[in-house]
Design a protein around this motif. Structure first.
Motif, PDB file in Angstrom:
ATOM      1  N   PRO B 122      54.430 -49.229  74.259  1.00 37.28           N
ATOM      2  CA  PRO B 122      53.473 -48.128  74.208  1.00 37.28           C
ATOM      3  C   PRO B 122      52.079 -48.486  74.719  1.00 37.28           C
ATOM      4  O   PRO B 122      51.456 -47.695  75.425  1.00 37.28           O
ATOM      5  CB  PRO B 122      53.416 -47.774  72.722  1.00 37.28           C
ATOM      6  N   ASP B 123      51.606 -49.660  74.366  1.00 36.48           N
ATOM      7  CA  ASP B 123      50.245 -50.048  74.751  1.00 36.48           C
ATOM      8  C   ASP B 123      50.148 -50.209  76.266  1.00 36.48           C
ATOM      9  O   ASP B 123      49.236 -49.685  76.910  1.00 36.48           O
ATOM     10  CB  ASP B 123      49.880 -51.353  74.038  1.00 36.48           C
ATOM     11  N   ALA B 124      51.113 -50.920  76.853  1.00 36.17           N
ATOM     12  CA  ALA B 124      51.113 -51.111  78.305  1.00 36.17           C
ATOM     13  C   ALA B 124      51.274 -49.766  79.013  1.00 36.17           C
ATOM     14  O   ALA B 124      50.657 -49.521  80.050  1.00 36.17           O
ATOM     15  CB  ALA B 124      52.239 -52.055  78.708  1.00 36.17           C
ATOM     16  N   ARG B 126      50.245 -46.844  78.030  1.00 35.22           N
ATOM     17  CA  ARG B 126      48.982 -46.101  78.005  1.00 35.22           C
ATOM     18  C   ARG B 126      47.988 -46.664  79.011  1.00 35.22           C
ATOM     19  O   ARG B 126      47.277 -45.912  79.683  1.00 35.22           O
ATOM     20  CB  ARG B 126      48.380 -46.133  76.589  1.00 35.22           C
ATOM     21  N   THR B 127      47.926 -47.987  79.114  1.00 34.42           N
ATOM     22  CA  THR B 127      47.005 -48.591  80.077  1.00 34.42           C
ATOM     23  C   THR B 127      47.398 -48.181  81.494  1.00 34.42           C
ATOM     24  O   THR B 127      46.550 -47.840  82.316  1.00 34.42           O
ATOM     25  CB  THR B 127      47.053 -50.123  79.956  1.00 34.42           C
ATOM     26  N   SER B 128      48.687 -48.224  81.748  1.00 36.20           N
ATOM     27  CA  SER B 128      49.182 -47.873  83.074  1.00 36.20           C
ATOM     28  C   SER B 128      48.923 -46.393  83.387  1.00 36.20           C
ATOM     29  O   SER B 128      48.510 -46.036  84.492  1.00 36.20           O
ATOM     30  CB  SER B 128      50.667 -48.212  83.118  1.00 36.20           C
ATOM     31  N   ARG B 130      46.579 -44.552  82.115  1.00 30.56           N
ATOM     32  CA  ARG B 130      45.142 -44.409  82.296  1.00 30.56           C
ATOM     33  C   ARG B 130      44.728 -44.770  83.726  1.00 30.56           C
ATOM     34  O   ARG B 130      43.861 -44.147  84.320  1.00 30.56           O
ATOM     35  CB  ARG B 130      44.423 -45.324  81.315  1.00 30.56           C
TER      36      ARG B 130
END
Lengths: 355, 456
Positions: B122-124, B126-128, B130
Motif C-alpha cells: 500500500p505505501d509504495a 501510494r507513492t507511485s 502520487r
C-alpha cells in the motif's frame, strides 16, 4: 584518537549549514530538473531525517539496530490516531508521538542494550517484529490491520493546511535542525565517547566511563529522530501503512546508511535520497527490472566503494590532492599503515642493494 | 571571527557565534519560502483537470514486483490493449452498448499512459500514484492487486481529486466501509462469491456438511471467511473452526493436521495466489481428497479462483474443486470473444480475469468522459454512477451509485482434470453463470460513506 581529522571551525560550520540549507530548501526545484517532483522531495526529507538519526546510533557507536521500524511505525500510528480521533492539529499529534516513542525507546533500550553485536541486532529485530505482529492482530481494531490506518483528516499547523509546500517546509525545518544537532553531538565530548564505544567499550568501561549511559543516550536520540520522521510521514500523507512497522523498513534504512556512507551524517541522507529517487523515478524508466538493477548497484557499491557515496567524495578529493583519503568505517587510518609499509619496503630494498 | 580556545589546534564554536549563526540561518529559512511558493496554489481546479494539449494521460499502477507480479503483468497487457483500442478502435468498442467512444481518443484527445509499480504494497502504491498525479499529470489512474493496496489508493484518489478505477480487489471493504467517491470497482467481491457459491455447494455436497476454514490473515481473507460462513450456514452447514494463516505462509502442515483432527468434511481455503497454490497442493498431499469423514467424501473449496492459480496448483490437484470467478476467457458472449480475440492476437495467449476487469474499467472511464462531455471529475463520476452497459461480458452490468460496486453475472467454476483439459489455459469449467439478480445485495449490507464530489 580523533574521531575526525578535520576540526570544527565557526566559518566552516556556517558555510556547511548554509550550503546544506540551500540544498534542502531548493530541493523541489532541483529535483524536478532531474525528473523528480515535489511530493518526492518531501518524502526524501522524511527518510533523510530517519537515516540521520540512525547514523547517530550505527555510525557513532556501531550498534546495528535492525528494528528501527518500531519507532518509525509506532510514531506514525500514534500521529495517525491523534489526527483521526483527537484533533487535526499537528502539534499535539507530534508531541504525543514523540512522547510515546521516548517511552518505547527507554523500555526497549533497557531490555536490549545490554547485548552488543549480532545479539543486539537480533533482539532489536525481534521486538520490532513483535510490534508489527501486534499491530496486525491485537491492535488491529485501532491500526486498521492490513488495510492500514485510513482517514479523511487534513492535518493543520497553526491554521495552515499541511499539503504540498507547507508540509515540505515543515520537513525541511526538521531536517536542517536535525542535521545541526547531529553535527553538534558529533563534535561534543559525548560524540567522542560514542566513537570510543565503537573502538573499545571494555577499555572505556575500565577508565571509569558509564558506557551503558552513553549508548542509551545515543539509542534514545536516534529513536526520537525516527519518531519525528514517522510523525512527519503521516502529516505528509494522512495514511499509515503496516509496512512502517515491518522489518523491511528497518532493512531499507540499513541499506540507505551503507550505500550513503556510515558515520558521515550526510551519507545516510544521500543514501535515502538515492533509494527513493531510484524507486520512484528511475523505476518508471527501467520498468519491472528495476529491483535487479538496484541490486547490482548495491553489489558494486559494497565491492568498489565500501565507504558508500561519501567514500567516493573522499576519493575524488584525494585524487585532486586536496585532502588525504580517509575511511571512517575502518578503525585504523589505512593511509598511515600504507606509508609505514612503503617505508619498510624502501628500507628493505636499500638493505638488499647494500648487501 | 573565531577566537582561540584552550583546546590545542582547534578553533571551537562558542555560544555567541552559534547564536549568530542560528539567527542567520533562520533569516535564510524564513525568506526562502516566499521565493519558492510564488504560484503554488493559483489554480482552483480538481486534480489534473483541466486537461491541456492534444493528449490526455492515464496512469496504470500495477504490481510489477512482489507476490502478485503475475497478475500485474497481465493487467498491464490489458491496459496497453485498452489504450490501443481507445485510440484506434477495435476490441470491446465494437460490442459495448451504449457507447459514446469513437475509437479516436477521448474527447478528441489522444490517450497516453504512464506505468508505476505498486510492489503489492500500500505505501509504495501510494507513492507511485502520487508520482503519476503530480509529475505525469494523469487524469485518472487504475490497477493493482490486493485489497489493502486498492483501499489505500482509493483514499489517495479522494484526496487528490483524481478518479481511481480499482483493479483486482475482492474484499468487501473496498466498496463497503472504505468506499470512496473517487474509487470504482468493476470486480466482484467476497459477499457475491458467498451468494453464488452457497446454493451450488449445498446442491453438490448436501446440506449437513461441516466446514473447516483456513484464512489468509488480512482484510480480504477476513471478509471472505465471514461471507462464505454466512452463506453456507444459511444452507444448513456448520462451521467447525477457522484458522487465520499469515499471508505468505509456505508450510501449511500444522494447520492441515488440525483439520484432520477435527470432524470436518469440507475444507475451505480462503487463500489467493501463491498461498492457495501451497495450501491446496499440501492438502492433496495429506490425502484429503481420498479421505472419508463420517461416511462422506472430504471436499475442498476455493472461494476465489483464478486461472493463474489453477495453473500453479496443477490440473490433477484442482480437478472438481469448486470456486467462483469474475470472468473466464472461455465465455462465448460477443464482448468476451472480442476481447479474447484481440488480446490473444497481440500476446499469443488468452487473458486472465485480472486483465479483463482492468480492460473493461478503463473503457468505462473513457466512455463516462465522453458521455459527460468533460474530464471534470465530479461530472465523470456522476456519469459512471448508476450506469448500465452490456457487451463487456455476459449479461448487463451496472455500477451502483451508492457504493460504486459493479453488479453483473459472475461464474461458479470447477477445476478441470488432466483428462478434460484441452490445453494449458483450459483449466476451469463453468458450472453455473450466476445471474446478476442473484448476487445483488442491498446497499445497506455494509456501512460506509462515499465522501464529497469535490475534495476539500
Amino acid at each position: 584518537m580523533m574521531p575526525s581529522t578535520r576540526t570544527f571551525t565557526f566559518g566552516r560550520e556556517v558555510m556547511l549549514m548554509v550550503v546544506f540549507g540551500a540544498l534542502v530548501l531548493g530541493m523541489p526545484q532541483w529535483l524536478t530538473w532531474i525528473g523528480g517532483y515535489e511530493a518526492l522531495a518531501t518524502k526524501v526529507l522524511i527518510w533523510a531525517l530517519f537515516a540521520l538519526g540512525f547514523d547517530i546510533l550505527l555510525g557513532f557507536t556501531a550498534y546495528l539496530s535492525f528494528g528501527h521500524a518500531a519507532f518509525f511505525g509506532t510514531s506514525a500510528y500514534v500521529t495517525g490516531l491523534m489526527l483521526k480521533h483527537v484533533s487535526a492539529s499537528v502539534i499535539p499529534a507530534m508531541l504525543a508521538a514523540v512522547t510515546v516513542n521516548l517511552a518505547l525507546a527507554l523500555l526497549l533500550g533497557a531490555l536490549i542494550l545490554r547485548r552488543s553485536g549480532i545479539y543486539f541486532s537480533i533482539l532489536s529485530l525481534a521486538f520490532a517484529e513483535m510490534l508489527h505482529a501486534a499491530g496486525l492482530s491485537i491492535f488491529a481494531k485501532w491500526t486498521g490491520g492490513d488495510n492500514g490506518l485510513t482517514m479523511d483528516t487534513k492535518p493543520v499547523l497553526l491554521g495552515i493546511p499541511m499539503e504540498g509546500r507547507p508540509v515540505f517546509f515543515l520537513c525541511a525545518v526538521f531536517v536542517i535542525l536535525g542535521f545541526a544537532v547531529a553535527r553538534q553531538i558529533k563534535r561534543s565530548p559525548m560524540g567522542l565517547m560514542l566513537q570510543a564505544i565503537k573502538e573499545n567499550p571494555t577499555r572505556l568501561e575500565y577508565s571509569g566511563v558509564n558506557v551503558m549511559a552513553y549508548k542509551f543516550a545515543a539509542y534514545v536520540i536516534s529513536a526520537v529522530y525516527a519518531g519525528v520522521a514517522g510523525s512527519l510521514m503521516v502529516i505528509y500523507e494522512p495514511y499509515v501503512a503496516t509496512k512502517f512497522l515491518h522489518w523491511s523498513t528497518s532493512g531499507e534504512l540499513v541499506v540507505m546508511s551503507v550505500i550513503g556512507g556510515v558515520n558521515t551524517l550526510l551519507g545516510p541522507m544521500l543514501g535515502a535520497g538515492f533509494m527513493l529517487y531510484f524507486e520512484n523515478v528511475v523505476q518508471s524508466v527501467i520498468g519491472e527490472q528495476w529491483k535487479l538493477v538496484l541490486g547490482l548497484i548495491f553489489v558494486c557499491i559494497v565491492i568498489f566503494l565500501p565507504g558508500g557515496f561519501m567514500d567516493l567524495w573522499r576519493r575524488l578529493r584525494a585524487l585532486l590532492g586536496r585532502a588525504k583519503s580517509r575511511r571512517d568505517n575502518v578503525p585504523d587510518a589505512p593511509g598511515s599503515i600504507q606509508e609505514a609499509r612503503e617505508a619498510n619496503y624502501a628500507a628493505l630494498a636499500n638493505m638488499e642493494e647494500a648487501s | 571571527m573565531a577566537k582561540k580556545t584552550d583546546t590545542p589546534k582547534e578553533r571551537l564554536l562558542n555560544r555567541r557565534q552559534l547564536l549568530k549563526g542560528s539567527a542567520a540561518a533562520a533569516v535564510v529559512a524564513g525568506l526562502a519560502p516566499t521565493f519558492f511558493i510564488r504560484n503554488a496554489w493559483a489554480e482552483q481546479a480538481i486534480g489534473n483537470y483541466p486537461v491541456n494539449g492534444s493528449s490526455v494521460v492515464f496512469g496504470f499502477n500495477v504490481p510489477q514486483t512482489g507476490s502478485y507480479a503475475d497478475e500485474g503483468a497481465d493487467e498491464l497487457r490489458a491496459y496497453e490493449l485498452a489504450v490501443e483500442h481507445l485510440n484506434n478502435g477495435g476490441g470491446m468498442l465494437e460490442t459495448l452498448q451504449p457507447l459514446s467512444l469513437t475509437g479516436a481518443g477521448v474527447l478528441g484527445k489522444k490517450v497516453e499512459f504512464v506505468v508505476g509499480d505498486t510492489q503489492t504494497n500500500p505505501d509504495a502504491a501510494r507513492t507511485s500514484a502520487r508520482r503519476m498525479v503530480e509529475r505525469d499529470k494523469v487524469i485518472m489512474f487504475g490497477g493493482g492487486s490486493s485489497s489493502a493496496v486498492a483501499i489505500a489508493q482509493q483514499y489517495l484518489a479522494q484526496e487528490m481529486g483524481t478518479v481511481f478505477m480499482c483493479g483486482l480487489t475482492h474484499s468487501n471493504d473496498t466498496t463497503g466501509k472504505d468506499r470512496r467517491r473517487y474509487g470504482f470497482r468493476h470486480f466482484f467481491n467476497a459477499y457475491m462469491s458467498g451468494m453464488a457459491l452457497g446454493p451450488v455447494l449445498a446442491d453438490a455436497y448436501g446440506k449437513d456438511r461441516r466446514a473447516f476454514h483456513l484464512t489468509a490473515d488480512y482484510t480480504w481473507g477476513h471478509t471472505q471467511y465471514q461471507s462464505i460462513k454466512q452463506f453456507t450456514e444459511a444452507e444448513g452447514w456448520t462451521t467447525v473452526n477457522n484458522i487465520m494463516t499469515p499471508l505468505g505462509t509456505t508450510d501449511y502442515s500444522q494447520f492441515l493436521t488440525a483439520v484432520l483432527n477435527s470432524d470436518a468434511d469440507v475444507l475451505v481455503l480462503n487463500h489467493y495466489g501463491k498461498d492457495m497454490i501451497n495450501s491446496l497442493t499440501q492438502a492433496v498431499q495429506f490425502g484429503m481428497r481420498e479421505l472419508q469423514v463420517g461416511g462422506k467424501d472430504m471436499q475442498i473449496v476455493v472461494p476465489l479462483y483464478s486461472r493463474l492459480m489453477a495453473k500453479g496448483a496443477g490440473a490433477a490437484n484442482i480437478e472438481g474443486v469448486f470456486g467462483s470467478t469474475n470472468w473466464n476467457w472461455t465465455l462465448d458472449d460477443p464482448g468476451s470473444q472480442a476481447f479474447v480475440a484481440s488480446f490473444s492476437e497481440k500476446y499469443g495467449f488468452p487473458p486472465s480475469q485480472a486483465a479483463q476487469t482492468c480492460y473493461v474499467q478503463t473503457l468505462m472511464y473513457a466512455d463516462a468522459c465522453e458521455r459527460a462531455g468533460t474530464f471534470y471529475p465530479p461530472e465523470v463520476i456522476k456519469a459512471l454512477e448508476g450506469h448500465s452497459f452490456t457487451g463487456a461480458g455476459p449479461g448487463e452490468a451496472f455500477f451502483r451509485g451508492e457504493d460504486h460496486q459493479c453488479f453483473k453475472d459472475i461464474l461458479v467454476v470447477q477445476g478441470k482434470g488432466p483428462g478434460e483439459s484441452s490445453g494449458e489455459f483450459d483449466l476451469l469449467k463453468i458450472v453455473q453463470q450466476v445471474k446478476r439478480e442473484d448476487v445483488t445485495y442491498p446497499v445497506q449490507t455494509f456501512e460506509g460513506d462515499l465522501g464529497p464530489y469535490e475534495p476539500a
